[in-house]
Design an enzyme around this catalytic site. Structure first.
Site, short mmCIF file in Angstrom:
data_model
loop_
_atom_site.label_atom_id
_atom_site.label_comp_id
_atom_site.label_asym_id
_atom_site.label_seq_id
_atom_site.Cartn_x
_atom_site.Cartn_y
_atom_site.Cartn_z
N TYR A 118 -31.40 -42.18 -10.61
CA TYR A 118 -31.83 -42.73 -9.33
C TYR A 118 -32.52 -44.06 -9.59
O TYR A 118 -32.52 -44.57 -10.70
CB TYR A 118 -32.74 -41.73 -8.61
CG TYR A 118 -31.96 -40.61 -7.94
CD1 TYR A 118 -30.63 -40.38 -8.22
CD2 TYR A 118 -32.58 -39.78 -7.03
CE1 TYR A 118 -29.92 -39.36 -7.62
CE2 TYR A 118 -31.88 -38.74 -6.41
CZ TYR A 118 -30.55 -38.54 -6.72
OH TYR A 118 -29.86 -37.54 -6.10
N ARG A 136 -40.91 -37.21 -13.89
CA ARG A 136 -39.67 -36.56 -14.30
C ARG A 136 -38.72 -37.60 -14.90
O ARG A 136 -38.44 -38.64 -14.29
CB ARG A 136 -39.00 -35.91 -13.08
CG ARG A 136 -37.82 -35.06 -13.47
CD ARG A 136 -37.32 -34.20 -12.33
NE ARG A 136 -36.93 -32.89 -12.84
CZ ARG A 136 -35.90 -32.18 -12.38
NH1 ARG A 136 -35.16 -32.63 -11.39
NH2 ARG A 136 -35.61 -31.03 -12.90
N GLY A 152 -34.42 -24.37 -11.75
CA GLY A 152 -33.85 -24.93 -10.53
C GLY A 152 -32.94 -23.95 -9.84
O GLY A 152 -33.36 -23.18 -8.96
N ARG A 153 -31.69 -23.91 -10.26
CA ARG A 153 -30.69 -23.08 -9.57
C ARG A 153 -31.06 -21.61 -9.48
O ARG A 153 -30.79 -20.99 -8.43
CB ARG A 153 -29.32 -23.26 -10.24
CG ARG A 153 -28.71 -24.63 -9.97
CD ARG A 153 -27.60 -24.94 -10.94
NE ARG A 153 -28.11 -25.02 -12.29
CZ ARG A 153 -27.38 -24.98 -13.40
NH1 ARG A 153 -26.07 -24.86 -13.28
NH2 ARG A 153 -27.93 -25.08 -14.59
C1 LIG Z 1 -28.96 -27.94 -4.90
C2 LIG Z 1 -29.66 -28.74 -5.94
C3 LIG Z 1 -30.38 -29.87 -5.57
C4 LIG Z 1 -31.03 -30.61 -6.54
N1 LIG Z 1 -31.73 -31.71 -6.15
C5 LIG Z 1 -32.40 -32.45 -7.08
C6 LIG Z 1 -33.12 -33.60 -6.71
O1 LIG Z 1 -33.15 -33.98 -5.55
N2 LIG Z 1 -33.78 -34.27 -7.66
C7 LIG Z 1 -33.75 -33.89 -8.97
O2 LIG Z 1 -34.35 -34.52 -9.82
N3 LIG Z 1 -33.04 -32.81 -9.35
C8 LIG Z 1 -32.38 -32.10 -8.45
N4 LIG Z 1 -31.64 -31.01 -8.84
C9 LIG Z 1 -31.59 -30.68 -10.27
C10 LIG Z 1 -32.59 -29.59 -10.57
O3 LIG Z 1 -33.92 -30.01 -10.30
C11 LIG Z 1 -32.53 -29.16 -12.03
O4 LIG Z 1 -32.85 -30.25 -12.84
C12 LIG Z 1 -31.14 -28.68 -12.42
O5 LIG Z 1 -30.65 -27.76 -11.46
C13 LIG Z 1 -31.17 -28.03 -13.80
O6 LIG Z 1 -32.06 -26.94 -13.82
P1 LIG Z 1 -31.51 -25.44 -13.72
O7 LIG Z 1 -30.52 -25.28 -14.86
O8 LIG Z 1 -32.71 -24.57 -13.86
O9 LIG Z 1 -30.81 -25.30 -12.41
C14 LIG Z 1 -30.97 -30.24 -7.90
C15 LIG Z 1 -30.24 -29.12 -8.26
C16 LIG Z 1 -29.57 -28.39 -7.30
C17 LIG Z 1 -28.76 -27.19 -7.74
#
Ligand SMILES: Cc1cc2nc3c(=O)[nH]c(=O)nc-3n(C[C@H](O)[C@H](O)[C@H](O)COP(=O)(O)O)c2cc1C
Length: 286
Positions: free
Chosen positions: A104, A151, A243-244
């Site tokens: 970003y 971040r 996250g997910r």
């Molecule tokens: C639906 C969704 C929206 C997300 N939106 C953002 C976001 O706006 N900004 C960001 O830095 N990461 C965003 N992420 C990334 C998550 O914060 C995270 O880094 C990523 O899902 C990996 O972590 P996880 O394996 O625990 O899911 C998003 C992820 C998902 C699935």
């Protein structure tokens, strides 16, 4: 998130993400974004991480690589981050996270792959780090250093399959060294390619980068409970962000504690199309 011992895992602090997508946004956002390579108007949005609406449609690579020289937009950009931080305070958050990740706006300035400016915000590592540091300073002025995190995602191609910086260790290493002077609440890495893989290119050592930060460190990306516990035990993370897994398991912390099965949200429900499959997942009975 796994919190340090002694902190409640049920009602942890809520930090709002302050970010601008820069080139990673399209016309549906209603404004032309700021870019590290072309002077333009900009948007900044305030993002609540747990209820996230990500508008990540990307401008073309070509568009994001246009050279530019005008620097007059910078006070306005920094002011918008400050304003977003103030809004987060009024909204009752416990802190804010400066979003300098996922290609970003701030990350676009950091990377030499996307920043082709010829002014004091482009060129060498010091200049490419400038905007992230100035934004951080502004947000710290609003919140105080111990309520602000940052971040970073040094090796993710997301969003928009953005090329990495040509010198990841040097660029992010410099930035982290400079961030140390703010004594931030924490630094938060997306370790690997966001929501895809934990692998990193040859020559990149994220743990070595993380070690240059003199504060608490949060790891994220493709963690499960075992990995989180192991990396914490090895001293590689102070906490882990999930996250997910939170999408389909609103009571994720309880499920992890009890060893309960985790539901998996289908990818198609991640972005848009309403609450179904996104915010309507049930908690465990009892
Ligand atoms: C639906 C969704 C929206 C997300 N939106 C953002 C976001 O706006 N900004 C960001 O830095 N990461 C965003 N992420 C990334 C998550 O914060 C995270 O880094 C990523 O899902 C990996 O972590 P996880 O394996 O625990 O899911 C998003 C992820 C998902 C699935």
């Amino acid at each position: 998130m796994l919190l340090p011992p002694g902190q409640s895992s049920n009602a942890g602090p809520a930090a709002s993400n302050v970010r601008s997508p820069g080139s990673c946004t399209g016309s549906e956002a209603g404004a032309t974004p700021a870019r590290p390579a072309c002077a333009a108007s900009w948007i900044v949005d305030l993002f609540v991480h747990t209820v996230c609406l990500l508008v990540a449609s990307k401008a073309s690579d070509k568009e994001s690589l246009i050279s530019a020289s005008a620097g007059a937009i910078f006070p306005g950009i920094i002011q918008q981050y400050r304003h977003a931080a103030e809004c987060a305070q009024r909204a009752g958050f416990d802190g804010v996270e400066v979003h300098s990740a996922n290609s970003y706006l701030l990350d676009q300035f950091l990377r030499d792959s996307t920043n082709q400016r010829g002014d004091k915000y482009g060129g060498n590592i010091e200049n490419r780090s400038r905007l992230t540091l100035e934004v951080t300073a502004a947000v710290v002025e609003v919140w105080g250093h111990n309520r602000v995190g940052i971040r970073l995602s040094p090796v993710t191609p997301d969003a928009g399959n953005t090329p990495l910086d040509s010198q990841v260790m040097q660029t992010y290493g410099h930035l982290i060294e400079q961030l140390n002077r703010f004594h931030l609440a924490y630094m938060h890495f997306i370790e690997g390619a966001t929501a895809t893989s934990r692998s990193v290119p040859d020559g990149v050592d994220l743990d070595a980068l993380r070690a240059r930060f003199k504060g608490a460190y949060i790891g994220n990306n493709n963690y499960d409970l075992n990995l989180a516990v192991n990396r914490r035990a090895e001293g590689n993370v102070d906490a882990v962000a999930f996250g997910r897994p939170f999408i389909a398991n609103p009571d994720l912390v309880r499920r992890l504690k009890e060893g309960a099965e985790l539901a998996v949200a289908p990818r198609e429900t991640y972005y848009g199309n309403g609450a179904k499959g996104y915010t309507d997942w049930p908690v465990l009975a009892g």
